[in-house]
Scaffold this active site. Structure first.
Site, PDB file in Angstrom:
ATOM      1  N   ASP A  82      13.787  -5.570   0.414  1.00 52.55           N
ATOM      2  CA  ASP A  82      14.089  -6.107  -0.916  1.00 52.55           C
ATOM      3  C   ASP A  82      15.404  -5.515  -1.401  1.00 52.55           C
ATOM      4  O   ASP A  82      16.125  -4.859  -0.639  1.00 52.55           O
ATOM      5  CB  ASP A  82      12.906  -5.914  -1.883  1.00 52.55           C
ATOM      6  N   HIS A 108      -2.674   4.804  18.483  1.00 48.89           N
ATOM      7  CA  HIS A 108      -4.083   4.607  18.129  1.00 48.89           C
ATOM      8  C   HIS A 108      -4.352   3.275  17.429  1.00 48.89           C
ATOM      9  O   HIS A 108      -5.435   2.721  17.576  1.00 48.89           O
ATOM     10  CB  HIS A 108      -4.561   5.738  17.207  1.00 48.89           C
ATOM     11  N   THR A 167       9.296   1.717  -1.897  1.00 49.28           N
ATOM     12  CA  THR A 167       8.311   2.679  -1.371  1.00 49.28           C
ATOM     13  C   THR A 167       7.803   2.323   0.016  1.00 49.28           C
ATOM     14  O   THR A 167       7.152   3.152   0.661  1.00 49.28           O
ATOM     15  CB  THR A 167       7.080   2.718  -2.290  1.00 49.28           C
ATOM     16  N   CYS A 222      11.155  -1.500   1.454  1.00 48.64           N
ATOM     17  CA  CYS A 222      11.341  -1.770   0.028  1.00 48.64           C
ATOM     18  C   CYS A 222      11.518  -0.404  -0.646  1.00 48.64           C
ATOM     19  O   CYS A 222      11.905   0.559   0.015  1.00 48.64           O
ATOM     20  CB  CYS A 222      10.208  -2.611  -0.560  1.00 48.64           C
ATOM     21  N   HIS A 235      -9.855   3.050  20.943  1.00 47.57           N
ATOM     22  CA  HIS A 235      -9.109   2.573  19.775  1.00 47.57           C
ATOM     23  C   HIS A 235      -9.240   1.062  19.611  1.00 47.57           C
ATOM     24  O   HIS A 235      -9.170   0.541  18.496  1.00 47.57           O
ATOM     25  CB  HIS A 235      -7.640   2.974  19.883  1.00 47.57           C
TER      26      HIS A 235
END
Ligand code: RB5
Length: 157
Positions: free
Chosen positions: A11, A101, A70, A68, A136
């Site tokens: 963004d 994993h 965060t 972005c 996994h």
């Protein structure tokens, strides 16, 4: 898995970091498709999150990078696309383990959270992590079951 082709999206908060990371990945000989944004105008991150996720889910690229402020909103959007496992990382250990994993196919981080060198370390760790399968896969199958059916049989036992 050797990544040959990635998509990258961001963004308005993350244009500079996106450009640095795109060049860094290209220097490794990996093709990168930039879905933007490249404008400093406010930009709704679900658009680029969705575009990258769609390309990964459709097999047009081997994986994706999302940035972005965060890394949170853009990865939440990507994770709504079936088959997408996007991880938000602020350090490389989780990035590597998310490949080994969780078989993540998108890595995300925050331009307001980490600097460019940490971002490069995260990308290196993520690109270098090999999915281990085995036990996994059982857990990834459970995640897929939740997405497809909105239920989890193992939780009813
Ligand atoms: C934009 O202000 C900000 O909300 C966005 O970049 C991101 O951090 C959302 O999760």
């Amino acid at each position: 898995m050797a990544f040959k082709k990635l998509a990258i999206g961001n963004d308005h908060t993350a244009i500079d970091l996106k450009n640095e990371i795109m060049a860094y990945v290209q220097e490794k000989g990996i093709e990168v498709i930039n879905v933007g944004t490249d404008s400093p105008e406010r930009f709704n991150y679900p658009i680029s999150g969705y575009k990258v996720a769609r390309m990964v889910a459709d097999g047009e690229v081997d994986g994706g990078i999302l940035i972005c402020g965060t890394g949170v909103g853009i990865s939440l959007a990507a994770n709504k696309v079936e088959g997408i496992r996007a991880v938000v990382c602020s350090e490389p250990y989780s990035a590597r383990l998310s490949r080994q994993h969780n078989n993540t196919n998108i890595v995300a981080f925050g331009a307001r959270v980490i600097g460019v060198e940490t971002a490069k370390d995260i990308v290196d760790a993520w690109l270098g992590g090999e999915y281990e399968g085995g036990r996994h896969q059982v857990r990834i199958d459970m995640i897929d079951e939740i997405q497809k059916t909105q239920k989890l049989a193992a939780a009813e036992e």
